[in-house]
Write an enzyme that holds these catalytic residues in place. Structure first.
Site, PDB file in Angstrom:
ATOM      1  N   ARG A 138       4.258  12.438  13.495  1.00  0.00           N
ATOM      2  CA  ARG A 138       3.108  11.489  13.502  1.00  0.00           C
ATOM      3  C   ARG A 138       2.113  12.678  14.582  1.00  0.00           C
ATOM      4  O   ARG A 138       2.568  12.379  15.261  1.00  0.00           O
ATOM      5  CB  ARG A 138       2.033   9.777  13.726  1.00  0.00           C
ATOM      6  CG  ARG A 138       3.193   9.928  13.130  1.00  0.00           C
ATOM      7  CD  ARG A 138       2.585   8.005  11.959  1.00  0.00           C
ATOM      8  NE  ARG A 138       2.755   7.463  11.510  1.00  0.00           N
ATOM      9  CZ  ARG A 138       3.006   5.992  10.846  1.00  0.00           C
ATOM     10  NH1 ARG A 138       2.012   5.820  11.322  1.00  0.00           N
ATOM     11  NH2 ARG A 138       3.922   5.571  10.450  1.00  0.00           N
ATOM     12  N   ARG A 155       0.561  -0.431   0.041  1.00  0.00           N
ATOM     13  CA  ARG A 155      -0.018  -0.228   0.101  1.00  0.00           C
ATOM     14  C   ARG A 155       0.427   1.579   0.118  1.00  0.00           C
ATOM     15  O   ARG A 155       1.751   1.257   0.029  1.00  0.00           O
ATOM     16  CB  ARG A 155      -0.816  -0.001   1.451  1.00  0.00           C
ATOM     17  CG  ARG A 155       0.306   0.101   2.356  1.00  0.00           C
ATOM     18  CD  ARG A 155      -0.705  -0.029   3.809  1.00  0.00           C
ATOM     19  NE  ARG A 155       0.245   0.464   4.816  1.00  0.00           N
ATOM     20  CZ  ARG A 155       0.629  -0.689   5.358  1.00  0.00           C
ATOM     21  NH1 ARG A 155       0.490  -1.306   5.744  1.00  0.00           N
ATOM     22  NH2 ARG A 155       1.823   0.050   6.466  1.00  0.00           N
TER      23      ARG A 155
END
Ligand code: MV4
Length: 445
Positions: A338, A292
């Site tokens: 993040r 992905r």
């Protein structure tokens, strides 16, 4: 070029994909759950379809609902983003059977690389180093124990269908082996409906380094160098950077060429990340491949200047790679933090809630990939990642300086976020010296 696609995802990645589509002139159909009805990404899509209630199983993970939306909206293809259905080969197969394109690899390539044991064999076949371990799946407890003895402790038991740390056990001696073996099998069975496990020598305190690759439908593939993702906590990455600061030019080339050989052997197309462990002596070992686009793709975009989502869309449109590898150049250093709605002071417990004050950082070298804004309510139903802060500078030292400055500028109130935790890591002298490995966060914080 594709002319109309559906995005089977939410949040920042849905927005990221819509932006790439708009620049390529591709119409977008967004899907959303009732919890996301006011999400900004819906405004930027050409059409938005509600697919169900907040619970993922009834919305973003629900194959019939997403396929129905794709049929009703009459799209040519689906971009799955990351997470949710992105690595679900059943979903890719249903898309194919319904005549809907899947913006990702073929069902066969996804199944092959999704099986970690098959992927290990593929890597060996491609003359890529793998961690010493079992030849295949081990069913028998006593046979596994014998092999563990032969290899020498510590060993790691891994689920063949695994990933992200589930169904994994590190074992240090004979005494705990049998119970760990059975626990790993049971956990794998529950998590993946498949109890197959295999054995590897446990590499102590490795770095996690991964190579980004894009491949077309004709067997051409390019690498976009590597990312160092060693800063993680409980298998959740916190900070990623590109390039890996400890690789010399020669090792980097070997690593990236190794990743390309695996992918060519798999007859792969579209985006893939090939994961390696790097030990203290700079030996690298293939561990798995992710089929992905990944959360951390922006650091690669910054250092190479290539838009990886556009690459995915072009390849899915039938585009043949004509760029040569020597035209993919590394420029400077990029770092991503993040930003999660979690409380670092309370064991990183999720902190959903309404954001009443939101001031994103800016200035030279700063990129923010997010879907949140002042007034947005972070839902408890989904992943806690609410933003990615990415910086790009000429050197790693400058990138760290810019990241610290940007983190200090970033205001997200009143919910707790991982901003202070990221600042602590970036200020740690071992991080600054890049003396890090996958155990760094647990050991130091
Ligand atoms: C390993 C390893 C050491 N030796 N394999 C973690 C997630 C998955 N992608 C593979 N992982 C690892 N595989 C071998 N042969 C170390 C990790 C690993 C890890 C293992 C146990 C506890 C925490 C960890 C954190 C990062 C990586």
């Amino acid at each position: 070029m594709l002319s109309r696609i559906l995005i089977a995802n939410r949040g920042e990645i849905a927005l990221r994909i819509i932006r790439a589509c708009r620049e390529l002139g591709i119409e977008t159909v967004a899907v959303y759950s009732e919890a996301d009805k006011d999400a900004p990404y819906l405004q930027l899509a050409d059409e938005a379809i509600c697919i169900g209630p907040p619970d993922c199983a009834q919305s973003y993970l629900n194959v019939p609902r997403i396929i129905s939306a794709a049929e009703v909206a009459d799209v040519e293809a689906i971009h799955p983003g990351y997470g949710f259905l992105a690595e679900n080969s059943h979903f890719a197969r249903v898309c194919r059977d319904c005549g809907i394109g899947f913006i990702g690899p073929s069902v066969e390539a996804m199944e092959l690389l999704g099986d970690k044991v098959a992927a290990r064999k593929l890597a060996s076949k491609a003359s890529v180093p793998v961690v010493p371990g079992s030849d295949g799946v081990i069913e028998d407890e006593s046979e596994a124990l014998k092999l563990a003895n032969k290899m020498g402790y510590p060993v790691i038991i891994k689920a063949a269908a695994g990933g992200g740390g589930r169904g994994m056990r590190v074992v240090h001696n004979d005494i705990s082996f049998r119970s760990a073996f059975n626990a790993a099998r049971a956990e794998a069975d529950v998590a993946f409906g498949n109890s197959s496990v295999y054995l590897e020598k446990f590499i102590v305190e490795p770095r996690h380094v991964e190579v980004q690759i894009m491949a077309d439908n004709e067997g051409n593939a390019l690498h976009f160098y590597e990312r160092d993702c060693s800063i993680q906590r409980r298998h959740q990455k916190m900070i990623e950077e590109s390039p890996c600061p400890v690789l010399d030019k020669h090792t980097r080339e070997e690593l990236c060429e190794s990743a390309l050989r695996i992918i060519k052997e798999a007859d792969y197309s579209n985006a893939v990340t090939v994961e390696f462990l790097l030990d203290d002596d700079r030996n690298y070992y293939f561990i798995e491949a992710n089929t992905r686009i990944q959360v951390e793709h922006p650091v690669t975009e910054m250092v190479t200047g290539h838009d990886l989502i556009k690459w995915q869309l072009k390849i899915a449109s039938g585009h043949t790679i004509k760029t040569s590898q020597r035209n993919i150049k590394l420029n400077g250093t990029a770092i991503e933090c993040r930003i999660n709605a979690e409380d670092p002071e309370n064991n990183f417990a999720p902190c959903p809630g309404t954001i009443t004050r939101y001031i994103p950082p800016g200035g030279p070298g700063v990129r923010v990939d997010t879907h949140v804004h002042q007034g947005w309510t972070v839902s408890p139903n989904y992943d806690s990642m609410i933003a990615k802060l990415i910086v790009h500078q000429r050197t790693r030292t400058e990138a760290i300086t810019t990241m610290r400055r940007a983190l200090q500028e970033f205001v997200i109130e009143p919910i707790k976020t991982t901003i202070p935790a990221c600042l602590d890591i970036l200020s740690h002298n071992l991080f600054v010296k890049s003396k890090i490995d996958t155990g760094f966060v647990e050991r130091n914080f």
